[in-house]
Design a protein around this motif. Structure first.
Motif, PDB file in Angstrom:
ATOM      1  N   MET A  10     -18.900  -9.733   9.778  1.00 24.60           N
ATOM      2  CA  MET A  10     -17.747 -10.045   8.935  1.00 24.60           C
ATOM      3  C   MET A  10     -16.989  -8.774   8.557  1.00 24.60           C
ATOM      4  SD  MET A  10     -17.482 -13.219   8.844  1.00 24.60           S
ATOM      5  CE  MET A  10     -16.234 -13.424   7.613  1.00 24.60           C
ATOM      6  N   TRP A  11     -17.709  -7.697   8.271  1.00 23.24           N
ATOM      7  CA  TRP A  11     -17.048  -6.433   7.968  1.00 23.24           C
ATOM      8  C   TRP A  11     -16.226  -5.969   9.156  1.00 23.24           C
ATOM      9  CZ3 TRP A  11     -17.289  -1.573  10.166  1.00 23.24           C
ATOM     10  CH2 TRP A  11     -16.653  -0.568   9.464  1.00 23.24           C
ATOM     11  N   LEU A  12     -16.767  -6.118  10.369  1.00 24.10           N
ATOM     12  CA  LEU A  12     -16.047  -5.734  11.573  1.00 24.10           C
ATOM     13  C   LEU A  12     -14.787  -6.581  11.760  1.00 24.10           C
ATOM     14  CD1 LEU A  12     -16.154  -3.896  14.084  1.00 24.10           C
ATOM     15  CD2 LEU A  12     -17.388  -5.729  15.238  1.00 24.10           C
ATOM     16  N   ILE A  13     -14.885  -7.867  11.505  1.00 24.72           N
ATOM     17  CA  ILE A  13     -13.721  -8.759  11.634  1.00 24.72           C
ATOM     18  C   ILE A  13     -12.648  -8.389  10.616  1.00 24.72           C
ATOM     19  CG2 ILE A  13     -12.946 -11.148  11.311  1.00 24.72           C
ATOM     20  CD1 ILE A  13     -15.620 -12.003  12.599  1.00 24.72           C
ATOM     21  N   PHE A  14     -13.051  -8.148   9.368  1.00 22.75           N
ATOM     22  CA  PHE A  14     -12.085  -7.785   8.334  1.00 22.75           C
ATOM     23  C   PHE A  14     -11.433  -6.437   8.634  1.00 22.75           C
ATOM     24  CE2 PHE A  14     -14.617 -10.545   5.215  1.00 22.75           C
ATOM     25  CZ  PHE A  14     -13.862 -11.654   5.526  1.00 22.75           C
ATOM     26  N   LEU A  18      -7.429  -5.772   9.253  1.00 25.03           N
ATOM     27  CA  LEU A  18      -6.701  -4.734   8.531  1.00 25.03           C
ATOM     28  C   LEU A  18      -5.993  -3.793   9.506  1.00 25.03           C
ATOM     29  CD1 LEU A  18      -5.936  -3.154   5.971  1.00 25.03           C
ATOM     30  CD2 LEU A  18      -8.120  -1.941   6.215  1.00 25.03           C
ATOM     31  N   ALA A  19      -6.684  -3.400  10.569  1.00 22.93           N
ATOM     32  CA  ALA A  19      -6.086  -2.494  11.553  1.00 22.93           C
ATOM     33  C   ALA A  19      -4.874  -3.145  12.218  1.00 22.93           C
ATOM     34  CB  ALA A  19      -7.120  -2.095  12.599  1.00 22.93           C
ATOM     35  N   MET A  20      -4.981  -4.424  12.564  1.00 24.79           N
ATOM     36  CA  MET A  20      -3.842  -5.122  13.173  1.00 24.79           C
ATOM     37  C   MET A  20      -2.657  -5.178  12.216  1.00 24.79           C
ATOM     38  SD  MET A  20      -5.475  -8.314  15.295  1.00 24.79           S
ATOM     39  CE  MET A  20      -3.921  -9.146  15.283  1.00 24.79           C
ATOM     40  N   ALA A  21      -2.926  -5.423  10.935  1.00 26.71           N
ATOM     41  CA  ALA A  21      -1.844  -5.505   9.951  1.00 26.71           C
ATOM     42  C   ALA A  21      -1.173  -4.151   9.762  1.00 26.71           C
ATOM     43  CB  ALA A  21      -2.391  -6.022   8.620  1.00 26.71           C
ATOM     44  N   VAL A  57      -3.414  -7.330   0.777  1.00 25.90           N
ATOM     45  CA  VAL A  57      -4.412  -8.402   0.630  1.00 25.90           C
ATOM     46  C   VAL A  57      -5.687  -8.030   1.375  1.00 25.90           C
ATOM     47  CG1 VAL A  57      -4.938 -10.767   1.386  1.00 25.90           C
ATOM     48  CG2 VAL A  57      -2.838 -10.294   0.138  1.00 25.90           C
ATOM     49  N   ASN A  58      -5.544  -7.503   2.580  1.00 30.77           N
ATOM     50  CA  ASN A  58      -6.734  -7.124   3.342  1.00 30.77           C
ATOM     51  C   ASN A  58      -7.502  -5.997   2.668  1.00 30.77           C
ATOM     52  OD1 ASN A  58      -6.800  -8.933   5.528  1.00 30.77           O
ATOM     53  ND2 ASN A  58      -5.160  -7.831   6.541  1.00 30.77           N
ATOM     54  N   LEU A  59      -6.812  -5.132   1.956  1.00 27.64           N
ATOM     55  CA  LEU A  59      -7.491  -4.015   1.293  1.00 27.64           C
ATOM     56  C   LEU A  59      -8.108  -4.405  -0.043  1.00 27.64           C
ATOM     57  CD1 LEU A  59      -5.087  -0.996   1.910  1.00 27.64           C
ATOM     58  CD2 LEU A  59      -7.426  -1.258   2.741  1.00 27.64           C
ATOM     59  N   PHE A  60      -7.399  -5.215  -0.839  1.00 27.06           N
ATOM     60  CA  PHE A  60      -7.795  -5.387  -2.234  1.00 27.06           C
ATOM     61  C   PHE A  60      -8.234  -6.784  -2.640  1.00 27.06           C
ATOM     62  CE2 PHE A  60      -4.520  -1.961  -2.228  1.00 27.06           C
ATOM     63  CZ  PHE A  60      -5.401  -0.913  -2.447  1.00 27.06           C
ATOM     64  N   VAL A  61      -7.932  -7.804  -1.861  1.00 26.32           N
ATOM     65  CA  VAL A  61      -8.258  -9.185  -2.253  1.00 26.32           C
ATOM     66  C   VAL A  61      -9.206  -9.790  -1.231  1.00 26.32           C
ATOM     67  CG1 VAL A  61      -7.312 -11.444  -2.850  1.00 26.32           C
ATOM     68  CG2 VAL A  61      -5.958  -9.389  -3.260  1.00 26.32           C
ATOM     69  N   PRO A  62     -10.477  -9.882  -1.553  1.00 23.57           N
ATOM     70  CA  PRO A  62     -11.445 -10.413  -0.571  1.00 23.57           C
ATOM     71  C   PRO A  62     -11.477 -11.941  -0.528  1.00 23.57           C
ATOM     72  CG  PRO A  62     -12.586  -9.720  -2.533  1.00 23.57           C
ATOM     73  CD  PRO A  62     -11.132  -9.395  -2.752  1.00 23.57           C
ATOM     74  N   MET A  63     -10.315 -12.547  -0.294  1.00 23.68           N
ATOM     75  CA  MET A  63     -10.261 -14.010  -0.185  1.00 23.68           C
ATOM     76  C   MET A  63      -9.932 -14.365   1.260  1.00 23.68           C
ATOM     77  SD  MET A  63      -8.332 -15.089  -3.692  1.00 23.68           S
ATOM     78  CE  MET A  63      -8.374 -16.803  -3.259  1.00 23.68           C
ATOM     79  N   LEU A  64     -10.848 -15.041   1.905  1.00 22.62           N
ATOM     80  CA  LEU A  64     -10.714 -15.336   3.326  1.00 22.62           C
ATOM     81  C   LEU A  64      -9.445 -16.128   3.632  1.00 22.62           C
ATOM     82  CD1 LEU A  64     -11.945 -15.118   6.127  1.00 22.62           C
ATOM     83  CD2 LEU A  64     -13.202 -17.225   5.660  1.00 22.62           C
ATOM     84  N   PHE A  65      -9.076 -17.081   2.777  1.00 21.59           N
ATOM     85  CA  PHE A  65      -7.894 -17.894   3.035  1.00 21.59           C
ATOM     86  C   PHE A  65      -6.636 -17.027   3.091  1.00 21.59           C
ATOM     87  CE2 PHE A  65      -4.242 -20.315   1.436  1.00 21.59           C
ATOM     88  CZ  PHE A  65      -4.154 -21.252   2.445  1.00 21.59           C
ATOM     89  N   LEU A  66      -6.481 -16.111   2.132  1.00 17.47           N
ATOM     90  CA  LEU A  66      -5.312 -15.230   2.141  1.00 17.47           C
ATOM     91  C   LEU A  66      -5.327 -14.281   3.326  1.00 17.47           C
ATOM     92  CD1 LEU A  66      -4.995 -14.352  -1.651  1.00 17.47           C
ATOM     93  CD2 LEU A  66      -3.612 -15.950  -0.316  1.00 17.47           C
ATOM     94  N   GLN A  67      -6.502 -13.811   3.694  1.00 15.12           N
ATOM     95  CA  GLN A  67      -6.607 -12.915   4.838  1.00 15.12           C
ATOM     96  C   GLN A  67      -6.266 -13.642   6.138  1.00 15.12           C
ATOM     97  OE1 GLN A  67     -10.599 -11.578   4.002  1.00 15.12           O
ATOM     98  NE2 GLN A  67      -9.835  -9.582   3.316  1.00 15.12           N
ATOM     99  N   LEU A  68      -6.670 -14.891   6.254  1.00  9.29           N
ATOM    100  CA  LEU A  68      -6.321 -15.663   7.457  1.00  9.29           C
ATOM    101  C   LEU A  68      -4.829 -15.961   7.509  1.00  9.29           C
ATOM    102  CD1 LEU A  68      -9.338 -18.112   7.761  1.00  9.29           C
ATOM    103  CD2 LEU A  68      -8.845 -16.079   9.134  1.00  9.29           C
ATOM    104  N   ALA A  69      -4.207 -16.229   6.366  1.00  8.96           N
ATOM    105  CA  ALA A  69      -2.760 -16.434   6.331  1.00  8.96           C
ATOM    106  C   ALA A  69      -2.046 -15.149   6.757  1.00  8.96           C
ATOM    107  CB  ALA A  69      -2.317 -16.862   4.938  1.00  8.96           C
TER     108      ALA A  69
END
Length: 115
Positions: A10-14, A18-21, A57-69
């Motif tokens: 999961m850390w690798l996916i997140f 982040l890198a893509m963003a 959001v990817n850096l500071f908010v660990p909410m999967l739904f927001l990260q997927l959006a």
């Protein structure tokens, strides 16, 4: 042990999201404002705000739904907006990829079919 491996994946996916963003944000900043208008896409400020929020959001908010959006917005930029911007900007990718020319160019110049 299984939970540790899952946490690592999961850390690798997140990290990849982040890198893509970050890459999408930098690329959006590199294109000129008039290229967005010519490509009939939202303006540059819109994409910088959206992609900046995705990075935050990817850096500071660990909410999967927001990260997927945010991942969806990043993918839309890479698949729809960036190719249109490259097309109206003369096909140049700001130093990445091909350097222009036609599709029949070979490594030593244009291919003319043996003529």
């Amino acid at each position: 042990m299984l939970m540790t491996a899952f946490g690592g994946v999961m850390w690798l996916i997140f990290t990849a999201m982040l890198a893509m963003a970050v890459v999408a944000f930098v690329l959006a900043a590199l294109f000129r404002e008039d290229a967005y208008r010519a490509a009939d896409k939202q303006n540059k400020g819109f994409w910088l705000i959206i992609l900046g929020v995705v990075v935050a959001v990817n850096l500071f908010v660990p909410m999967l739904f927001l990260q997927l959006a945010g991942l969806v917005a990043t993918i839309v930029f890479f698949v729809d907006v960036r190719p249109a911007l490259r097309q109206v900007s003369g096909g140049r990718g700001r130093g990445w990829g091909r350097r222009g020319g036609s599709s029949s160019d070979g490594p030593y110049g244009p291919y003319n079919g043996g003529r």
